[in-house]
Scaffold this motif. Sequence first.
Motif, PDB file in Angstrom:
ATOM      1  N   UNK A   1       0.835  -1.194   0.000  1.00 45.91           N
ATOM      2  CA  UNK A   1       0.000   0.000   0.000  1.00 45.91           C
ATOM      3  C   UNK A   1       0.873   1.247   0.000  1.00 45.91           C
ATOM      4  N   UNK A   2       0.588   2.164  -0.912  1.00 43.44           N
ATOM      5  CA  UNK A   2       1.330   3.426  -0.969  1.00 43.44           C
ATOM      6  C   UNK A   2       0.557   4.577  -0.347  1.00 43.44           C
ATOM      7  N   UNK A   3      -0.694   4.341  -0.011  1.00 44.43           N
ATOM      8  CA  UNK A   3      -1.469   5.421   0.587  1.00 44.43           C
ATOM      9  C   UNK A   3      -2.929   5.061   0.727  1.00 44.43           C
ATOM     10  N   UNK A   4      -3.679   5.991   1.285  1.00 44.22           N
ATOM     11  CA  UNK A   4      -5.112   5.847   1.480  1.00 44.22           C
ATOM     12  C   UNK A   4      -5.796   7.008   0.769  1.00 44.22           C
ATOM     13  N   UNK A   5      -6.950   6.743   0.144  1.00 40.41           N
ATOM     14  CA  UNK A   5      -7.676   7.805  -0.543  1.00 40.41           C
ATOM     15  C   UNK A   5      -9.112   7.871  -0.042  1.00 40.41           C
ATOM     16  N   UNK A   6      -9.689   9.058  -0.144  1.00 43.94           N
ATOM     17  CA  UNK A   6     -11.069   9.282   0.279  1.00 43.94           C
ATOM     18  C   UNK A   6     -11.770  10.129  -0.775  1.00 43.94           C
ATOM     19  N   UNK A   7     -13.061   9.898  -0.927  1.00 45.55           N
ATOM     20  CA  UNK A   7     -13.882  10.677  -1.845  1.00 45.55           C
ATOM     21  C   UNK A   7     -14.577  11.780  -1.055  1.00 45.55           C
ATOM     22  N   UNK A   8     -14.377  13.024  -1.477  1.00 48.46           N
ATOM     23  CA  UNK A   8     -14.995  14.147  -0.781  1.00 48.46           C
ATOM     24  C   UNK A   8     -16.503  14.169  -1.058  1.00 48.46           C
ATOM     25  N   UNK A   9     -17.330  14.245  -0.030  1.00 49.25           N
ATOM     26  CA  UNK A   9     -18.786  14.312  -0.244  1.00 49.25           C
ATOM     27  C   UNK A   9     -19.173  15.560  -1.040  1.00 49.25           C
ATOM     28  N   UNK A  10     -20.136  15.424  -1.927  1.00 50.41           N
ATOM     29  CA  UNK A  10     -20.574  16.559  -2.734  1.00 50.41           C
ATOM     30  C   UNK A  10     -21.384  17.556  -1.912  1.00 50.41           C
TER      31      UNK A  10
END
Length: 388
Positions: free
Chosen positions: A322-331
Amino acid sequence: MPNSEITDDDLSTLTRSGDKHLIAMGKVCVISLEGIATRFRKTWRAHQEEVFSHLEELLLRKMSATALYVRISDTTIMVTQPDTDPRIGQAICLNSLRQALAYFLEQYEDEDVIVHVVTRIENDSVLGDRLNPAAADEAASQAELSAADTTQRQTEFCLSDGRAARVSCTLEPLIQLKTGQKIGLRVNSRVMLTATGALLDAGERRSLSSRDKYLLDISAIARSIDRVQAEQAGDEVPILVVPIACSSITNQERAREIFDMLASMRLEVEHGILCELTDAEGASPVSAAAALTELKSHCMRVVVRGDTENPDYLPIAADRNISGVCYEAPKSLEGDVSFLHWIKPLLRGRRASTKGVLIFGLSGQRQVVLAAAAGATHASLATARSTA
């Protein structure tokens, strides 16, 4: 192709990666740097290591992790790509050589583009047929079309519950927050119900069957390849972020098709593909780890999508692949206070446990600045452009 002398150590390496089966399939090539060596003449020895190293770096950006290469003479390097369609693998060799020629020479001729497909290895000699660059380029294009052909038909399909759905995508600019520079694109896929035009939200997508997620993945990859080719006008994307469901990789048959498509996609990408592994929280740690190991061999980096509702639950965040963690910003976030209230708890302590924290789908430059201040490393900007 003139005989190229190879050592016992070279033969040992090639025995592991370039057996007769792979040679028969056209998956073993020899790239010649004779065009550069001839121009450098007496100074070739002084530049040889620099030229080889540059070519090898170009190859590594495009090849899968299972590929191997070995220098077999002062001006040639043999490349074996076991998991790549031979037509695409040959194009990778051609394009890498072209880039090396353009880098070291002000101008080069067609005759400088010398790549041979190995036909046999006899004793200490390598024999092969020279590629016709134009024909090889056309063959690679046909391979890309055939890889995407079945997926184009799947852009519209029925979900497991019988509802008709359609997949579309947007390409979001990917920004390195430390420098503020655009470094690539991120594929953001969407699922729309044909009857109502409604988009499935994050919760509904997580509830899709593994079969539906797989169809979404291959459709998104095919559509994004089309869009990249259309928008970049022949220029390569530095980095491309592609979402792939964990369940799509744990199924071997589905995984093979996805990996073939990623090989086609690598032809359009300069530095490499960054895979965004989704739905890892729904898989067992053992299954997720196995999928991650397999996926890592076919892309440059892997980041895992975290759950914004439960950010502390990330069972494979410590995995070495794993190189990182990502998140989706809520609209739904409006204003600085709302955005900071969402992102600060999300990133608290995360930088210490992962190499990167990526926030996708930001609404504008203001949120980019706030994300950087909160500790994120990369971000993408939401865009209305669609591949549909």
